[in-house]
Design an enzyme around this catalytic site. Structure first.
Site, PDB file in Angstrom:
ATOM      1  N   ASN A 100       1.283  -1.098  -0.129  1.00 63.29           N
ATOM      2  CA  ASN A 100      -0.020   0.139   0.309  1.00 63.29           C
ATOM      3  C   ASN A 100       0.853   1.354   0.058  1.00 63.29           C
ATOM      4  O   ASN A 100       1.715   1.428   0.786  1.00 63.29           O
ATOM      5  CB  ASN A 100      -0.924   0.124   1.319  1.00 63.29           C
ATOM      6  CG  ASN A 100      -1.489   1.056   1.643  1.00 63.29           C
ATOM      7  OD1 ASN A 100      -1.818   2.043   0.348  1.00 63.29           O
ATOM      8  ND2 ASN A 100      -1.902   1.991   2.699  1.00 63.29           N
ATOM      9  N   GLU A 485     -20.228  26.326  -2.267  1.00 64.28           N
ATOM     10  CA  GLU A 485     -19.867  24.513  -1.172  1.00 64.28           C
ATOM     11  C   GLU A 485     -19.558  24.529  -0.106  1.00 64.28           C
ATOM     12  O   GLU A 485     -20.486  23.287  -0.098  1.00 64.28           O
ATOM     13  CB  GLU A 485     -17.639  24.698  -1.881  1.00 64.28           C
ATOM     14  CG  GLU A 485     -17.787  23.161  -1.062  1.00 64.28           C
ATOM     15  CD  GLU A 485     -17.620  21.452  -2.192  1.00 64.28           C
ATOM     16  OE1 GLU A 485     -18.886  21.481  -2.852  1.00 64.28           O
ATOM     17  OE2 GLU A 485     -18.035  20.804  -1.052  1.00 64.28           O
ATOM     18  N   LYS A 489     -22.636  21.758   1.354  1.00 64.81           N
ATOM     19  CA  LYS A 489     -22.090  20.159   1.921  1.00 64.81           C
ATOM     20  C   LYS A 489     -22.902  20.615   2.980  1.00 64.81           C
ATOM     21  O   LYS A 489     -23.987  19.667   3.512  1.00 64.81           O
ATOM     22  CB  LYS A 489     -21.010  21.088   2.492  1.00 64.81           C
ATOM     23  CG  LYS A 489     -19.864  20.260   3.097  1.00 64.81           C
ATOM     24  CD  LYS A 489     -19.339  18.682   2.029  1.00 64.81           C
ATOM     25  CE  LYS A 489     -19.999  18.906   0.549  1.00 64.81           C
ATOM     26  NZ  LYS A 489     -19.398  18.302  -0.344  1.00 64.81           N
ATOM     27  N   LYS A 608     -23.102   8.020  -4.213  1.00 68.29           N
ATOM     28  CA  LYS A 608     -21.738   8.799  -4.350  1.00 68.29           C
ATOM     29  C   LYS A 608     -21.920   9.532  -5.971  1.00 68.29           C
ATOM     30  O   LYS A 608     -20.649  10.295  -6.190  1.00 68.29           O
ATOM     31  CB  LYS A 608     -21.096   7.640  -4.181  1.00 68.29           C
ATOM     32  CG  LYS A 608     -19.711   8.116  -3.602  1.00 68.29           C
ATOM     33  CD  LYS A 608     -19.258   8.805  -2.661  1.00 68.29           C
ATOM     34  CE  LYS A 608     -18.140   9.641  -2.697  1.00 68.29           C
ATOM     35  NZ  LYS A 608     -17.454  10.944  -2.455  1.00 68.29           N
TER      36      LYS A 608
HETATM   37  O1  M6R Z   1     -17.443  11.974  -9.247  1.00 69.98           O
HETATM   38  P1  M6R Z   1     -17.834  13.476  -9.457  1.00 69.98           P
HETATM   39  O2  M6R Z   1     -16.090  13.987  -8.653  1.00 69.98           O
HETATM   40  O3  M6R Z   1     -16.942  13.309 -10.977  1.00 69.98           O
HETATM   41  O4  M6R Z   1     -18.780  13.681  -8.418  1.00 69.98           O
HETATM   42  C1  M6R Z   1     -19.006  14.667  -8.799  1.00 69.98           C
HETATM   43  C2  M6R Z   1     -20.441  15.337  -8.270  1.00 69.98           C
HETATM   44  O5  M6R Z   1     -21.721  14.567  -8.498  1.00 69.98           O
HETATM   45  C3  M6R Z   1     -19.990  15.828  -6.768  1.00 69.98           C
HETATM   46  O6  M6R Z   1     -19.309  16.239  -6.184  1.00 69.98           O
HETATM   47  C4  M6R Z   1     -21.403  15.858  -5.804  1.00 69.98           C
HETATM   48  O7  M6R Z   1     -21.644  16.950  -6.013  1.00 69.98           O
HETATM   49  C5  M6R Z   1     -21.071  15.595  -4.032  1.00 69.98           C
HETATM   50  N1  M6R Z   1     -22.080  14.480  -3.394  1.00 69.98           N
HETATM   51  C6  M6R Z   1     -21.095  16.361  -3.553  1.00 69.98           C
HETATM   52  O8  M6R Z   1     -20.759  16.239  -1.996  1.00 69.98           O
END
Ligand code: M6R
Length: 613
Positions: A100, A485, A489, A608
């Site tokens: 790792n 941001e 959040k 996610k």
């Molecule tokens: O995997 P990615 O960075 O492309 O994802 C983009 C967005 O879907 C992601 O940043 C989303 O806004 C998060 N849940 C924010 O916390």
């Protein structure tokens, strides 16, 4: 990140290895593998995908033996594939290694080993460890096999540069595993007639709660009868054990209540790991004919969500340091608007997952327009990395919490690094200026570590206001995307309405939503725009807002005169201040959501990675 597991004892080791890998899956999951000593030979089973795939393969091959090592991979060098999966072997197939971290000098070592006749089977940095041990064994002929392996491992570790932890097994020493730690985590679990090696405690917590946490530079030798510990000088040192009282679920999160909080705390490490390869990687990327970055005149940054906010900050960096014109688009908008074709244009796609459908769509369009494409991404082998001409990896490790935290800060510093390397290469900034900016960049991980100390203050502050149904965040310049941001959040994990604005804009409309007691978080580090932010505080306070000033030590007194509460973060250079400021807002969102009893790691309605348009 990657996860390591090892078992040496009197029972069959395969079940303990698979159990351990399942517990370590949060550290990486693009491929997995195990190696077991069976009848004096190494039997290796590896599979691409999650540990479940390995489990199916193991069910067919059934490796038998009481000593084995395993690994779950988060690719850094070489795409996810069976050849690149760990464990890796030397030429004889008798020495196996799981690892790792990153071996920074692996290319030099590989070339040297190749000239000595070693044949490599993978693209990984890990494989050099196995071949180097094989080579060093040739020069350690006296003593038992166990003693020889130990000496060869010590010599090998001394030749490796970087942050790493690894485990080694040799077919000729079927009752011994050796583990080495240097800046990557490695722990030993002490059982009865059995001992374990792992990246993290949950991997063996089912079997034992007696743990030995290795220090950097230490080597552990595990046999069924016990564990011995050695320092870098080869001298044996005292084994100090700890009794772990966590249950399995808590242990998976490193003792934190949620992955989000754990990931906020992982930021100094993630930033350090990202920066470790920046000079070399950007040197390579800038030298590529396929992107020809030095001649780039226009840049389009495309991304979604949190990554979009990082891209917004990237625009300031690219224009200021690299002197190129940059625009930022939400990937979902870029796809459908008219973009005039232009020469010497680069599209930079920023994404944690590399699988966001909108971002992939934007990159496809950039390709059709004939633009060069650079990905800033956290997942090797993802769709985005394949769709771009070049890639810079953020090495912050897998992000489990839906709310992105550590990926965001690693994206910001990657864009900063890109901008200063590009500015330096194109002559936009002098060597002297570059040196200063680079030095400031390298200081960021430590400054973020210092910023983490504000959690208690932020937590305390949220007690009074967490029930508000609306929050407002204001910022200017590079702190404007941080205001956006901070609001994102908060809304995604607390489900309350939160909006971010450019501070200069509130008087053009948004100020009308401020009511008596509305919490307004104002980002006002002591810099050139500080006085403007003092006015913003006064304007909001005059409308009854509960003003929280996020400032730096030098701004504390003046901010206190125009705000109700203050959050004090350390001072950084103007352009790197956002990386510290966002940490405070991540804690803020976390504590509001926690007090509201929300499902922090898996908030409602969210995934996610958004792989649909
Ligand atoms: O995997 P990615 O960075 O492309 O994802 C983009 C967005 O879907 C992601 O940043 C989303 O806004 C998060 N849940 C924010 O916390």
């Amino acid at each position: 990140m990657c996860g390591i597991i090892g078992y040496v004892g009197t029972k069959k080791c395969t079940p303990a290895l698979i159990d351990g890998l399942k517990k370590l899956e949060y550290r990486g999951y693009d491929s997995a593998g195990i190696a077991v000593v069976q009848d004096g030979q190494i039997v290796r089973v590896r599979a691409v995908g999650k540990v479940a795939e390995l489990e199916k393969a193991v069910a067919q091959d059934k490796p038998q033996g009481t000593c084995g090592i395993g690994h779950t991979r988060w690719a850094t060098h070489g795409k996810p594939s069976e050849e690149n999966s760990h464990p890796h072997t030397d030429c004889s197939g008798e020495i196996v290694v799981v690892h790792n971290g990153i071996i920074e000098n692996y290319l030099t070592l590989k070339e040297k080993l190749q000239t000595l006749g070693h044949k490599f089977q993978s693209e990984t940095d890990t494989e050099v460890i196995a071949h180097l041990i094989e080579e060093n064994l040739k020069h350690t002929r006296s003593g038992s096999h166990e003693q020889r392996l130990f000496r060869a491992v010590m010599k090998t570790s001394a030749e490796l540069h970087g942050a790493f932890a690894y485990g080694v097994m040799w077919a000729k020493t079927p009752r011994q595993i050796i583990g080495v730690k240097n800046q990557s985590p490695l722990v030993v679990g002490l059982g009865k007639n059995e001992n374990f090696l792992a990246s993290d405690v949950p991997a063996f917590l089912k079997y034992t709660s007696k743990v030995l946490f290795l220090e950097d530079g230490q080597t552990a030798v595990l046999t069924p009868d016990g564990v011995k510990l050695y320092g870098m000088d080869g001298q044996e040192t005292k084994v100090k054990t700890t009794k772990i009282s966590w249950d399995e679920k808590t242990a998976e999160k490193g003792g934190y209540k949620h992955f989000m909080l754990k990931e906020i705390y992982e930021q100094p490490q993630g930033l350090e790991d990202t920066l470790r390869t920046a000079r070399e990687d950007f040197g390579r990327i800038l030298g590529l004919k396929t992107t020809d970055l030095r001649n780039i005149k226009n840049v389009y940054l495309v991304a979604c969500g949190t990554a979009y906010h990082a891209a917004m900050i990237g625009k300031y960096y690219l224009e200021n340091f690299a002197g190129v014109t940059a625009s930022v688009d939400l990937a979902s908008e870029f796809k459908y608007r008219t973009i005039p074709p232009a020469e010497n244009t680069l599209c930079i796609a920023v994404s944690q997952s590399g699988e966001t459908a909108d971002t992939l769509g934007a990159v496809k369009k950039a390709k059709e327009l004939g633009f060069k494409r650079l990905a800033i991404c956290n997942v090797l082998g993802s769709g985005l990395t394949r769709a771009c001409n070049s890639v810079f990896f953020t090495h912050c490790g897998p992000e489990i919490s839906v709310a992105s935290t550590k990926a965001f800060t690693s994206q910001i510093i990657s864009l900063y690094a890109l901008a200063i390397f590009l500015g330096h290469a194109s002559g936009n900034i002098s060597q002297k200026v570059f040196n200063k900016l680079y030095k400031e960049l390298m200081a960021v991980p430590k400054a973020v570590a210092d910023t983490l100390k504000i959690e208690y203050d932020v937590r305390h502050l949220t007690k009074k206001i967490y029930k508000s149904d609306r929050f407002i965040f204001l910022g200017r310049n590079v702190d404007y995307p941080i205001a956006l941001e901070g609001a994102l959040k908060l809304k995604e994990i607390s489900y309350v309405s939160a909006e971010g604005f450019a501070a200069g804009e509130i008087k053009h409309g948004p100020i009308s939503i401020i009511d008596k007691g509305t919490p307004v978080l104002i980002l006002m580090p002591k810099n050139l725009l500080f006085d403007k932010m003092l006015s913003a505080c006064a304007e909001c306070r005059a409308r009854g807002a509960f003003v929280i000033a996020l400032t730096t030590p030098d701004g504390k007194e003046e901010a206190a005169a125009v705000s109700d509460k203050q959050i004090i973060v350390p001072q950084a250079s103007e352009y790197l201040q956002p990386v510290l400021d966002i940490v405070a807002l991540q804690f803020f969102a976390y504590w509001v959501a926690k007090r509201l009893g929300r499902d922090i790691d898996q908030p409602r309605n969210l995934a996610k990675s958004v792989t649909v348009e």
